[in-house]
Design a protein around this motif. Structure first.
Motif, PDB file in Angstrom:
ATOM      1  N   ILE A 131       0.838  -1.195   0.000  1.00  0.00           N
ATOM      2  CA  ILE A 131       0.000   0.000   0.000  1.00  0.00           C
ATOM      3  C   ILE A 131       0.875   1.248   0.000  1.00  0.00           C
ATOM      4  O   ILE A 131       1.880   1.319   0.716  1.00  0.00           O
ATOM      5  CB  ILE A 131      -0.924  -0.005   1.225  1.00  0.00           C
ATOM      6  N   ALA A 132       0.498   2.225  -0.794  1.00  0.00           N
ATOM      7  CA  ALA A 132       1.222   3.496  -0.833  1.00  0.00           C
ATOM      8  C   ALA A 132       0.813   4.343   0.363  1.00  0.00           C
ATOM      9  O   ALA A 132      -0.369   4.594   0.589  1.00  0.00           O
ATOM     10  CB  ALA A 132       0.934   4.245  -2.134  1.00  0.00           C
ATOM     11  N   VAL A 133       1.803   4.767   1.143  1.00  0.00           N
ATOM     12  CA  VAL A 133       1.552   5.576   2.334  1.00  0.00           C
ATOM     13  C   VAL A 133       1.963   7.018   2.028  1.00  0.00           C
ATOM     14  O   VAL A 133       3.131   7.281   1.727  1.00  0.00           O
ATOM     15  CB  VAL A 133       2.339   5.052   3.546  1.00  0.00           C
ATOM     16  N   PRO A 134       1.038   7.952   2.083  1.00  0.00           N
ATOM     17  CA  PRO A 134       1.406   9.352   1.801  1.00  0.00           C
ATOM     18  C   PRO A 134       2.286   9.905   2.898  1.00  0.00           C
ATOM     19  O   PRO A 134       2.185   9.497   4.063  1.00  0.00           O
ATOM     20  CB  PRO A 134       0.051  10.078   1.754  1.00  0.00           C
ATOM     21  N   PRO A 135       3.168  10.846   2.566  1.00  0.00           N
ATOM     22  CA  PRO A 135       4.039  11.432   3.597  1.00  0.00           C
ATOM     23  C   PRO A 135       3.257  12.322   4.552  1.00  0.00           C
ATOM     24  O   PRO A 135       2.267  12.951   4.176  1.00  0.00           O
ATOM     25  CB  PRO A 135       5.048  12.253   2.780  1.00  0.00           C
ATOM     26  N   LYS A 136       3.713  12.355   5.789  1.00  0.00           N
ATOM     27  CA  LYS A 136       3.076  13.184   6.804  1.00  0.00           C
ATOM     28  C   LYS A 136       3.632  14.600   6.737  1.00  0.00           C
ATOM     29  O   LYS A 136       4.841  14.798   6.592  1.00  0.00           O
ATOM     30  CB  LYS A 136       3.325  12.592   8.192  1.00  0.00           C
ATOM     31  N   CYS A 137       2.774  15.584   6.850  1.00  0.00           N
ATOM     32  CA  CYS A 137       3.204  16.978   6.833  1.00  0.00           C
ATOM     33  C   CYS A 137       3.836  17.341   8.180  1.00  0.00           C
ATOM     34  O   CYS A 137       3.358  16.916   9.232  1.00  0.00           O
ATOM     35  CB  CYS A 137       2.022  17.904   6.545  1.00  0.00           C
ATOM     36  N   GLU A 138       4.875  18.113   8.116  1.00  0.00           N
ATOM     37  CA  GLU A 138       5.569  18.582   9.306  1.00  0.00           C
ATOM     38  C   GLU A 138       5.482  20.107   9.368  1.00  0.00           C
ATOM     39  O   GLU A 138       5.460  20.778   8.336  1.00  0.00           O
ATOM     40  CB  GLU A 138       7.043  18.157   9.284  1.00  0.00           C
ATOM     41  N   PRO A 139       5.405  20.685  10.562  1.00  0.00           N
ATOM     42  CA  PRO A 139       5.356  22.155  10.676  1.00  0.00           C
ATOM     43  C   PRO A 139       6.653  22.777  10.194  1.00  0.00           C
ATOM     44  O   PRO A 139       7.749  22.258  10.462  1.00  0.00           O
ATOM     45  CB  PRO A 139       5.136  22.392  12.174  1.00  0.00           C
TER      46      PRO A 139
END
Length: 328
Positions: A249-257
């Protein structure tokens, strides 16, 4: 058949089906499994390294180029304008326009093909006016008519004719507009704007789909004259089931502040380690280097007192690191 079966044992007259169970299923081939060959427990896919998907497949496609020159006063008010960026966000093919509008027709002696005639199409453009540093000065939308009538001042036989006709391969048919008395073959546009309840925009459907790109060929900000180039892609699309290999499964990257979070000392303490008593009132093996000499009354470096005995007479020096005793 007895009257009891007729009146009380009325079974369902329909047929009951079940899915085929894969022979390679580990769960089904397990002799200790009481629910052997249960379709609800066995995986429906016999190839775990491949994924079954339904994908839109392009069976036929083509593209056309159009160009028209327009003069609009809105383009003259930007003195610092250096360029214009265009995006096609919607197209109305005017399927309901009658004989002068666009239409999709079946060819009598070619059942697997369709004939598409484009005419009087209304193109909605999102405009960005940029300066010489590519900074946005203003944004707005305009509607422009392509493929007009021959008596229209923007008509051009070579670059913007009255109509264009194309034949495409469409073996599984087209999509329709459902009206009260008939179903009209139509063209779906993949854009960026909805057009109300009967919207066929920004919606991938089976049949004839289209996409479009626009470009400013020439621009004269003094007179507000713009030459617009338009590319329209027509695609015959159907949804087909395929098996494809996959890597999970493709996991989208998490946004960081992007800004540093203000330090919170209380939060760091609560999430940190527990406190421990670090005061040792009794040290079994004090370091000689740390000896304060509090028992040396005469200053000769020796501890005074009758009960004093050297450390070697009390216990042997342990090997390795000296352990510390916690607590009292």
């Amino acid at each position: 058949m007895s009257s009891c079966d007729i009146y009380f044992n009325k079974g369902c007259k329909g047929k009951v089906y079940k899915r085929h169970v894969d022979d390679d299923c580990i769960l089904c081939n397990d002799p200790d499994n009481p629910e052997k060959r249960d379709p609800c427990l066995c995986p429906p896919l016999g190839e775990p390294k491949k994924l079954t998907i339904v994908a839109p497949v392009i069976f036929d496609e083509c593209g056309i180029n159009l160009c028209k020159v327009i003069q609009r006063d809105i383009f003259k008010k930007y003195e610092d304008a250096a360029s214009i960026q265009l995006r096609v966000i919607g197209i109305d093919y005017n399927i309901h326009y009658g004989e002068d509008g666009s239409k999709v027709e079946f060819i009598k002696n070619r059942p697997n093909c369709i004939r598409i005639t484009l005419s009087h199409i209304c193109v909605k453009l999102a405009v960005k006016v940029l300066d010489d540093r590519c900074c946005i000065i203003d944004t707005f939308c305009i509607d422009e008519l392509f493929l007009p009538c021959e008596d229209d001042p923007e008509y051009d036989e070579e670059t913007n004719p009255s109509s264009i006709t194309i034949d495409l391969y469409a073996p599984y048919g087209v999509s329709y507009i459902d009206t009260c008395d008939e179903c009209i073959p139509t063209i779906n546009f993949l854009g960026f704007i909805e057009n109300g309840e009967d919207a066929r925009n920004d919606d991938l459907r089976q049949g004839v789909d289209s996409q479009a790109l626009a470009k400013v060929v020439r621009f004269d900000p003094c007179r507000g004259v713009v030459a617009i180039g338009l590319t329209i892609y027509l695609k015959v699309v159907y949804f087909i089931q395929y098996k494809i290999p996959h890597d999970g499964i493709a996991v989208p990257p998490k946004c960081e502040p992007i800004y540093e979070v203000t330090e919170n000392a209380c939060k760091e303490f609560v999430e940190g380690d527990l406190l421990e008593q670090n005061i040792l009132p009794l040290a079994l093996f004090p370091n000689d280097d740390d000896d304060c000499g509090c028992d040396d009354d005469d200053g000769d470096g020796d501890r005074d007192g009758e009960d004093y005995k050297p450390m070697n007479d009390v216990a042997e020096e342990p090997q390795g690191p000296r352990p510390r005793r916690r607590g009292f």
